[in-house]
Design a protein around this motif. Structure first.
Motif, PDB file in Angstrom:
ATOM      1  N   SER A   1      16.268   2.233  -8.098  1.00 12.19           N
ATOM      2  CA  SER A   1      17.702   2.535  -8.167  1.00 12.19           C
ATOM      3  C   SER A   1      18.522   1.427  -7.514  1.00 12.19           C
ATOM      4  N   LEU A   2      17.976   0.816  -6.455  1.00  7.74           N
ATOM      5  CA  LEU A   2      18.675  -0.289  -5.796  1.00  7.74           C
ATOM      6  C   LEU A   2      18.700  -1.532  -6.679  1.00  7.74           C
ATOM      7  N   ILE A   3      17.623  -1.754  -7.449  1.00 13.79           N
ATOM      8  CA  ILE A   3      17.588  -2.893  -8.369  1.00 13.79           C
ATOM      9  C   ILE A   3      18.715  -2.775  -9.386  1.00 13.79           C
ATOM     10  N   GLU A   4      18.916  -1.562  -9.888  1.00 13.33           N
ATOM     11  CA  GLU A   4      19.979  -1.351 -10.881  1.00 13.33           C
ATOM     12  C   GLU A   4      21.352  -1.693 -10.318  1.00 13.33           C
ATOM     13  N   LYS A   5      21.513  -1.499  -9.014  1.00 12.17           N
ATOM     14  CA  LYS A   5      22.800  -1.793  -8.366  1.00 12.17           C
ATOM     15  C   LYS A   5      22.809  -3.178  -7.720  1.00 12.17           C
ATOM     16  N   GLN A   6      21.717  -3.950  -7.941  1.00 11.09           N
ATOM     17  CA  GLN A   6      21.569  -5.281  -7.349  1.00 11.09           C
ATOM     18  C   GLN A   6      21.678  -5.221  -5.826  1.00 11.09           C
ATOM     19  N   GLU A   7      21.069  -4.195  -5.241  1.00 13.69           N
ATOM     20  CA  GLU A   7      21.107  -3.999  -3.793  1.00 13.69           C
ATOM     21  C   GLU A   7      19.703  -3.894  -3.202  1.00 13.69           C
ATOM     22  N   ASP A   8      18.711  -4.418  -3.913  1.00 14.93           N
ATOM     23  CA  ASP A   8      17.327  -4.350  -3.433  1.00 14.93           C
ATOM     24  C   ASP A   8      17.044  -5.559  -2.553  1.00 14.93           C
ATOM     25  N   PHE A   9      17.220  -5.411  -1.251  1.00 12.30           N
ATOM     26  CA  PHE A   9      17.126  -6.536  -0.334  1.00 12.30           C
ATOM     27  C   PHE A   9      15.901  -6.495   0.574  1.00 12.30           C
ATOM     28  N   SER A  10      15.051  -5.486   0.463  1.00 18.90           N
ATOM     29  CA  SER A  10      13.931  -5.393   1.403  1.00 18.90           C
ATOM     30  C   SER A  10      12.637  -4.982   0.714  1.00 18.90           C
ATOM     31  N   ASP A  11      11.539  -5.547   1.184  1.00 15.84           N
ATOM     32  CA  ASP A  11      10.204  -5.102   0.807  1.00 15.84           C
ATOM     33  C   ASP A  11       9.669  -4.203   1.927  1.00 15.84           C
ATOM     34  N   THR A  12       8.512  -3.598   1.688  1.00 14.53           N
ATOM     35  CA  THR A  12       7.967  -2.632   2.643  1.00 14.53           C
ATOM     36  C   THR A  12       6.476  -2.853   2.803  1.00 14.53           C
ATOM     37  N   LEU A  13       5.987  -2.703   4.036  1.00 12.97           N
ATOM     38  CA  LEU A  13       4.556  -2.706   4.299  1.00 12.97           C
ATOM     39  C   LEU A  13       4.218  -1.497   5.165  1.00 12.97           C
ATOM     40  N   ILE A  14       3.297  -0.657   4.673  1.00 11.98           N
ATOM     41  CA  ILE A  14       2.832   0.519   5.400  1.00 11.98           C
ATOM     42  C   ILE A  14       1.373   0.291   5.756  1.00 11.98           C
ATOM     43  N   ILE A  15       1.031   0.468   7.029  1.00  9.61           N
ATOM     44  CA  ILE A  15      -0.357   0.329   7.473  1.00  9.61           C
ATOM     45  C   ILE A  15      -0.787   1.624   8.148  1.00  9.61           C
ATOM     46  N   LEU A  16      -1.939   2.167   7.739  1.00 10.09           N
ATOM     47  CA  LEU A  16      -2.381   3.451   8.258  1.00 10.09           C
ATOM     48  C   LEU A  16      -3.877   3.627   8.030  1.00 10.09           C
ATOM     49  N   GLN A  17      -4.385   4.778   8.461  1.00 10.33           N
ATOM     50  CA  GLN A  17      -5.717   5.233   8.112  1.00 10.33           C
ATOM     51  C   GLN A  17      -5.568   6.556   7.363  1.00 10.33           C
ATOM     52  N   HIS A  18      -6.565   6.893   6.559  1.00 12.89           N
ATOM     53  CA  HIS A  18      -6.525   8.159   5.834  1.00 12.89           C
ATOM     54  C   HIS A  18      -7.586   9.126   6.346  1.00 12.89           C
ATOM     55  N   GLN A  19      -7.289  10.401   6.204  1.00 16.76           N
ATOM     56  CA  GLN A  19      -8.326  11.410   6.335  1.00 16.76           C
ATOM     57  C   GLN A  19      -9.299  11.223   5.173  1.00 16.76           C
ATOM     58  N   PRO A  20     -10.571  11.647   5.301  1.00 20.58           N
ATOM     59  CA  PRO A  20     -11.566  11.397   4.248  1.00 20.58           C
ATOM     60  C   PRO A  20     -11.112  11.887   2.872  1.00 20.58           C
ATOM     61  N   VAL A  21     -11.214  11.007   1.883  1.00 23.53           N
ATOM     62  CA  VAL A  21     -10.755  11.321   0.535  1.00 23.53           C
ATOM     63  C   VAL A  21     -11.369  10.331  -0.450  1.00 23.53           C
ATOM     64  N   TYR A  22     -11.596  10.795  -1.669  1.00 15.92           N
ATOM     65  CA  TYR A  22     -11.975   9.914  -2.770  1.00 15.92           C
ATOM     66  C   TYR A  22     -10.781   9.781  -3.707  1.00 15.92           C
ATOM     67  N   THR A  23     -10.571   8.581  -4.247  1.00 15.12           N
ATOM     68  CA  THR A  23      -9.507   8.389  -5.225  1.00 15.12           C
ATOM     69  C   THR A  23     -10.053   7.664  -6.447  1.00 15.12           C
ATOM     70  N   LEU A  24      -9.502   8.008  -7.587  1.00 19.86           N
ATOM     71  CA  LEU A  24      -9.861   7.402  -8.863  1.00 19.86           C
ATOM     72  C   LEU A  24      -8.672   6.624  -9.408  1.00 19.86           C
TER      73      LEU A  24
END
Length: 244
Positions: free
Chosen positions: A74-97
């Motif tokens: 939505s910010l791209i549409e308004k030409q207001e996308d000025f930031s990237d994001t980095l999230i660092i964490l651990q997960h509870q046990p899980v499998y993903t496909l």
């Protein structure tokens, strides 16, 4: 329990656009660009959410990522996308496909698996996330970097390779034709991404002190002739501890 989710299915997260935790966390912002061609432009920044000591349920972090991506679009549409994001964490046990993953790489009954199982919109085959594994989710607008998915995958690999070398003196490398980071025949880091309108999400998982046993219940990333390893499992890091 197995939950197969349509990639187009959207959840309405309650308050996940700031932090998935019940307790507040400091958010660090770093400027990544400034004045270009003598024209004053809004500075781009990277918002960094450091949750590396927490075990976050997979579906909570997944929902959080999708909420950020939706906001970014939505910010791209308004030409207001000025930031990237980095999230660092651990997960509870899980499998993903991944979106096109085959159940033939699961060594258990999907109706009675050892952990929750989610089908996601990322690329790649089945993998495991759990305690002791550092998971990084970069949410980046590739329009401001390089609009090339192969370049982005290689860039994520390069980050891990350099960190392992600089921090632990580990000589890690790539394997031709395979995505990820390896030490010998052991895969230490897995990568699976999704890019939508050039916004990236999902990311990479580095096995630090991870229990490797849950990987024996699957064929990790669909690769049968190689093993999964961890930093702690390498000979010189047997007593290694990182998450404290």
């Amino acid at each position: 329990m197995i939950i197969f989710v349509n990639p187009n299915f959207s959840l309405n997260p309650p308050s996940l656009t700031r932090s998935p935790s019940k307790t507040p966390h400091k958010i660090h912002s770093y400027v990544i660009s400034s004045i270009v061609s003598n024209t004053l432009k809004p500075r781009r920044r990277c918002d960094y959410y450091d949750l590396h000591k927490e075990l976050i349920p997979y579906v909570e972090a997944w929902t959080w990522q999708k909420a950020i991506v939706k906001e970014r679009k939505s910010l791209i549409e308004k030409q207001e996308d000025f930031s990237d994001t980095l999230i660092i964490l651990q997960h509870q046990p899980v499998y993903t496909l991944g979106t096109g993953s085959s159940e033939e790489y699961l060594n258990f009954d999907v109706k009675n698996g050892p952990f929750d199982l989610y089908r996601t919109e990322r690329g790649g085959e089945v993998t495991y996330h759990g305690p002791g594994q550092l998971v990084m989710y970069p949410i980046i607008n590739l329009r401001y970097h390089k609009m090339d998915l192969h370049w982005y995958l290689r860039a994520l690999e390069e980050v891990v390779i350099r960190v392992l070398s600089a921090t632990f003196a580990i000589d890690a490398s790539r394997v031709d034709g395979l995505t990820g980071v390896w030490v010998g025949d052991q895969k230490l880091a897995a990568i699976g991404i999704k890019v939508s309108q050039w916004i990236t999400f999902h990311g990479l998982a580095l096995n630090v002190t991870t229990d490797i046993a849950p990987f024996h219940q699957i064929v990790p990333c669909g690769i049968r002739d190689r093993k999964v390893g961890s930093i702690k499992g390498l000979p010189k890091f047997a007593p290694f501890e990182v998450f404290h």
